[in-house]
Motif scaffolding. Structure first.
Motif, PDB file in Angstrom:
ATOM      1  N   VAL A 471      86.216  36.285  39.077  1.00  0.00           N
ATOM      2  CA  VAL A 471      86.907  37.205  38.337  1.00  0.00           C
ATOM      3  C   VAL A 471      86.690  38.220  38.427  1.00  0.00           C
ATOM      4  N   GLY A 472      86.558  39.001  38.994  1.00  0.00           N
ATOM      5  CA  GLY A 472      86.227  40.647  38.285  1.00  0.00           C
ATOM      6  C   GLY A 472      86.728  41.315  37.369  1.00  0.00           C
ATOM      7  N   ASP A 473      85.040  41.425  37.063  1.00  0.00           N
ATOM      8  CA  ASP A 473      86.151  42.455  35.171  1.00  0.00           C
ATOM      9  C   ASP A 473      84.991  43.796  35.345  1.00  0.00           C
ATOM     10  N   CYS A 474      84.391  43.762  36.097  1.00  0.00           N
ATOM     11  CA  CYS A 474      82.954  45.159  35.948  1.00  0.00           C
ATOM     12  C   CYS A 474      83.401  45.645  37.629  1.00  0.00           C
ATOM     13  N   MET A 475      82.811  47.166  37.928  1.00  0.00           N
ATOM     14  CA  MET A 475      82.634  47.628  39.385  1.00  0.00           C
ATOM     15  C   MET A 475      81.026  48.009  39.171  1.00  0.00           C
ATOM     16  N   TYR A 476      80.176  48.157  40.570  1.00  0.00           N
ATOM     17  CA  TYR A 476      78.853  48.563  40.131  1.00  0.00           C
ATOM     18  C   TYR A 476      78.488  49.754  40.964  1.00  0.00           C
ATOM     19  N   PHE A 477      78.320  50.379  40.647  1.00  0.00           N
ATOM     20  CA  PHE A 477      77.114  51.922  41.533  1.00  0.00           C
ATOM     21  C   PHE A 477      75.562  51.791  41.294  1.00  0.00           C
ATOM     22  N   LEU A 478      75.239  51.343  43.166  1.00  0.00           N
ATOM     23  CA  LEU A 478      74.308  52.098  43.545  1.00  0.00           C
ATOM     24  C   LEU A 478      73.471  52.408  43.072  1.00  0.00           C
ATOM     25  N   GLY A 499      73.849  55.533  46.219  1.00  0.00           N
ATOM     26  CA  GLY A 499      75.349  56.456  45.916  1.00  0.00           C
ATOM     27  C   GLY A 499      76.574  55.657  46.530  1.00  0.00           C
ATOM     28  N   ALA A 500      76.175  54.634  46.149  1.00  0.00           N
ATOM     29  CA  ALA A 500      77.138  53.501  46.980  1.00  0.00           C
ATOM     30  C   ALA A 500      78.125  52.654  45.956  1.00  0.00           C
ATOM     31  N   TYR A 501      79.516  52.488  46.052  1.00  0.00           N
ATOM     32  CA  TYR A 501      79.600  52.132  45.138  1.00  0.00           C
ATOM     33  C   TYR A 501      80.302  50.890  45.235  1.00  0.00           C
ATOM     34  N   PHE A 502      80.847  49.380  44.434  1.00  0.00           N
ATOM     35  CA  PHE A 502      80.967  48.012  44.979  1.00  0.00           C
ATOM     36  C   PHE A 502      81.585  47.637  44.098  1.00  0.00           C
ATOM     37  N   GLY A 503      82.847  46.148  44.356  1.00  0.00           N
ATOM     38  CA  GLY A 503      83.712  45.649  43.160  1.00  0.00           C
ATOM     39  C   GLY A 503      84.807  46.140  42.352  1.00  0.00           C
ATOM     40  N   GLU A 504      84.646  47.671  43.179  1.00  0.00           N
ATOM     41  CA  GLU A 504      86.121  48.379  42.634  1.00  0.00           C
ATOM     42  C   GLU A 504      88.002  47.806  42.693  1.00  0.00           C
ATOM     43  N   ASN A 546      93.881  56.827  43.422  1.00  0.00           N
ATOM     44  CA  ASN A 546      94.383  57.499  44.690  1.00  0.00           C
ATOM     45  C   ASN A 546      93.782  57.043  45.633  1.00  0.00           C
ATOM     46  N   MET A 547      92.660  57.790  45.085  1.00  0.00           N
ATOM     47  CA  MET A 547      91.374  57.807  45.983  1.00  0.00           C
ATOM     48  C   MET A 547      90.857  56.833  46.332  1.00  0.00           C
ATOM     49  N   LEU A 548      89.928  56.811  45.167  1.00  0.00           N
ATOM     50  CA  LEU A 548      89.397  55.303  44.809  1.00  0.00           C
ATOM     51  C   LEU A 548      90.570  54.024  45.123  1.00  0.00           C
ATOM     52  N   GLU A 549      91.856  54.173  44.822  1.00  0.00           N
ATOM     53  CA  GLU A 549      92.733  52.928  46.238  1.00  0.00           C
ATOM     54  C   GLU A 549      92.780  53.101  46.849  1.00  0.00           C
ATOM     55  N   GLU A 550      92.525  54.442  47.744  1.00  0.00           N
ATOM     56  CA  GLU A 550      92.641  54.289  49.573  1.00  0.00           C
ATOM     57  C   GLU A 550      91.110  53.490  50.051  1.00  0.00           C
ATOM     58  N   VAL A 551      90.023  53.471  49.506  1.00  0.00           N
ATOM     59  CA  VAL A 551      88.374  53.233  49.486  1.00  0.00           C
ATOM     60  C   VAL A 551      89.027  51.860  48.998  1.00  0.00           C
ATOM     61  N   ALA A 552      89.590  51.470  48.249  1.00  0.00           N
ATOM     62  CA  ALA A 552      89.762  49.788  48.444  1.00  0.00           C
ATOM     63  C   ALA A 552      90.142  48.880  49.064  1.00  0.00           C
ATOM     64  N   ASN A 553      91.573  49.536  49.809  1.00  0.00           N
ATOM     65  CA  ASN A 553      92.364  49.182  50.626  1.00  0.00           C
ATOM     66  C   ASN A 553      92.145  49.477  51.656  1.00  0.00           C
ATOM     67  N   GLU A 554      90.398  50.322  52.232  1.00  0.00           N
ATOM     68  CA  GLU A 554      90.261  50.222  53.841  1.00  0.00           C
ATOM     69  C   GLU A 554      89.403  49.263  53.481  1.00  0.00           C
ATOM     70  N   ARG A 555      88.646  48.229  52.384  1.00  0.00           N
ATOM     71  CA  ARG A 555      87.425  47.533  52.633  1.00  0.00           C
ATOM     72  C   ARG A 555      88.200  46.671  52.447  1.00  0.00           C
ATOM     73  N   LEU A 556      89.395  45.773  51.709  1.00  0.00           N
ATOM     74  CA  LEU A 556      89.653  44.971  51.550  1.00  0.00           C
ATOM     75  C   LEU A 556      90.782  44.993  53.366  1.00  0.00           C
TER      76      LEU A 556
END
Length: 575
Positions: A471-478, A499-504, A546-556
């Motif tokens: 279960v995801g309760d946070c995101m990370y910035f590297l 500079g990357a981020y993940f878990g979004e 919306n920009m973050l949602e697009e990145v999440a969709n691409e990664r998914l």
């Protein structure tokens, strides 16, 4: 009637005080731009008429400079509040006292000027007394007791300035450091100065008594009083330190130069002592002893530079406790000064050694604490019988976390205000903000909110940061390091670096579990952002979300594509 008058006075007082704070500076040192209406002056002095003369303006400016200044570093050090400083300034004006406040602008500039004067006095007066530099002549003063007197105008100017300093001291308040109090009463100031160790030497050395005598020998004896100025070396050090503090010069180089000057003055004074003692004997007994080192070396027949170098040579040998053949003495006065020089040299060298070692230990204090902590960690690992690979990883964590300098981060941060914590986090995360393009698009208010709530974490190589299916309760910035992205089936997708981020994904899509495994490939420093702060920040900006949602969709989609390929390949192998 009294109530109305009291209310009017109170209202006027509050209205006036609003104007005073327009001059207060912010923590960054910039002037506060106050938009409130203000009346009166921040100096509490009555306003001058429009047709005021030059003399009136000068007197007002001079009076203003003698009041306590809120920009003097010592003011805030003593009173800790600018409101208290303004109250003291107001009381000073209302008392109509002519006493100069020790934390005033006048006193600050005066101490800067007197730093130069005291250096000249401490350096020149012993030379004048010991070497008789102004009266340079071929036949020695040790051979000619009475001669025509000529006066040194430079020495006269210094003495007049020192006499002025005595008057200024009687007109300046003094501090009681233990009680953090400033005394401004004239009678107490006079009593305090007269009973101090400075008054008698100041008077004896400042009065130009030798300018009113015609005997050269008497003039020289009076000149020996200049050696009493040695007690003012502490004053020189204090004035110099305050001057550097006002200009905010706190570099190691400035401290080193200041300490070198003090040490050179010590050697200089002892060099002058070497030549003064034989002359004291001559003026006391009226004879020149052939056994005197001055007579044996024909020192009086040499020029000043040669005399001074030889005296410095003897003083250095005495201070460093080095015995030269040329330093042998036969007369008891010279033996006495040699003993004093040796004893002072021993104590002085010991003092310098302690100061240098203290500075070195202070610089390495955090390193010592680090290795003490590591010793405790090693004892802990030994008692718990941890396996060797785990011990290595634990030591790697401490080495990366503290960089061989241990400090209590929690105890330091716990004392700070939330505002200051936010500014520190923003500064610490400045590189992260520059590298993460998404954070760069956030408005300043939201960015500060995000940065304040970021929680730093350190992961060692092969640590699992995110596990697929959880279960995801946070995101990370590297912030630094490299992580690998794997699908649940174990297929490596890509690497993410600084500079990357993940878990979004699990935060953008409701009830979505983690879709990939994120594993540290090296020691990584990441910042964690909780779900609550994520919603309050990113959902407030629809464009950014919306920009973050697009990145999440691409990664998914990429992860799902790898999973589909893996499943198809697995099915083909089964068939």
């Amino acid at each position: 009637m009294d109530k109305h008058q009291g209310g009017a006075n109170k209202k006027q007082f509050l209205h006036i005080n609003m104007g005073f704070f327009r001059r207060l500076r912010t923590a960054e040192g910039e002037n506060h731009k106050c938009h409130l209406k203000h009346v009166g002056s921040a100096s509490f002095l009555p306003a001058l008429p429009k047709d005021a003369s030059f003399l009136q303006k000068f007197k007002r400016k001079l009076k203003k400079s003698t009041l306590i200044s809120e920009f003097n570093p010592q003011s805030l050090e003593y009173f800790r509040s600018k409101a208290e400083i303004f109250r003291i300034k107001r009381d000073h004006v209302q008392s109509q006292s002519w006493i100069i406040h020790p934390f005033s602008d006048f006193r600050s500039y005066y101490e800067m000027w007197m730093s130069v004067i005291w250096f000249l006095v401490i350096f020149c007066m012993p030379i004048e007394a010991a070497f008789d530099l102004f009266h340079h002549h071929a036949d020695s003063i040790l051979r000619t007791k009475y001669r025509t007197v000529q006066h040194n105008p430079f020495s006269l100017i210094l003495r007049l300035i020192c006499m002025t300093d005595i008057i200024i001291t009687f007109c300046t308040g003094y501090t009681i450091e233990k009680r953090r109090k400033v005394v401004m009463r004239p009678l107490k100031i006079v009593k305090h100065y007269i009973l101090s160790i400075y008054f008698i030497p100041d008077v004896l050395c400042s009065l130009p008594l030798d300018f009113f005598v015609n005997s050269h020998s008497t003039q020289r004896i009076l000149g020996f009083l200049g050696f009493l100025r040695i007690i003012r070396i502490l004053t020189l050090h204090t004035y110099t330190s305050r001057t550097l503090e006002i200009f905010k010069i706190r570099s190691i180089a400035s401290r080193a130069i200041r300490n070198c000057v003090i040490n050179l003055l010590v050697f200089h004074w002892f060099a002058c002592f070497q030549y003064m003692i034989p002359q004291v004997r001559f003026f006391a007994y009226g004879e020149v002893v052939a056994e005197s080192w001055v007579e044996r070396t024909d020192l009086p027949d040499l020029n000043f530079i040669s005399q001074y170098i030889i005296c410095v040579y003897r003083a250095a040998g005495g201070l460093f406790c080095i015995h030269f053949e040329q330093m042998q003495v036969e007369i008891w006065e010279e033996r006495l000064i040699a003993i004093i020089t040796f004893i002072f040299g021993k104590v002085y060298m010991f003092f310098l050694t302690v100061v240098i070692l203290n500075r070195l230990l202070r610089q390495r204090c955090l390193e010592v604490k680090y290795y003490e902590t590591i010793s405790q960690v090693q004892a802990y690992m030994s008692q718990k019988q941890l396996p060797l690979p785990m011990q290595i990883r634990l030591l790697q964590f401490y080495d990366y976390k503290y960089n061989k300098k241990f400090f209590q981060e929690r105890s330091i941060i716990s004392l700070l205000s939330d505002k200051l914590k936010g500014e520190i986090n923003l500064n610490v995360c400045s590189k992260l903000v520059q590298n993460v393009s998404m954070l760069g698009h956030l408005p300043q208010a939201y960015l500060e909110q995000v940065v304040v709530n970021l929680k730093p974490e350190i992961y060692l190589a092969n640590d699992i940061i995110i596990k697929a299916g959880s279960v995801g309760d946070c995101m990370y910035f590297l912030a630094s390091g490299t992580v690998g992205v794997w699908t649940p089936s174990g297929k490596e997708v890509c690497h993410l670096q600084d500079g990357a981020y993940f878990g979004e994904i699990s935060l953008v899509f409701k009830d979505k579990r983690r879709t990939a495994n994120i594993i540290a490939l090296e020691i990584c420093e990441v910042y964690k952002l909780d779900r609550k702060i994520f919603r309050n920040t990113f959902k407030a900006s629809s464009q950014l979300f919306n920009m973050l949602e697009e990145v999440a969709n691409e990664r998914l989609e990429i992860t799902q594509m790898f999973e589909d390929v893996h499943a198809k390949t697995f099915m083909e192998i089964q068939h």
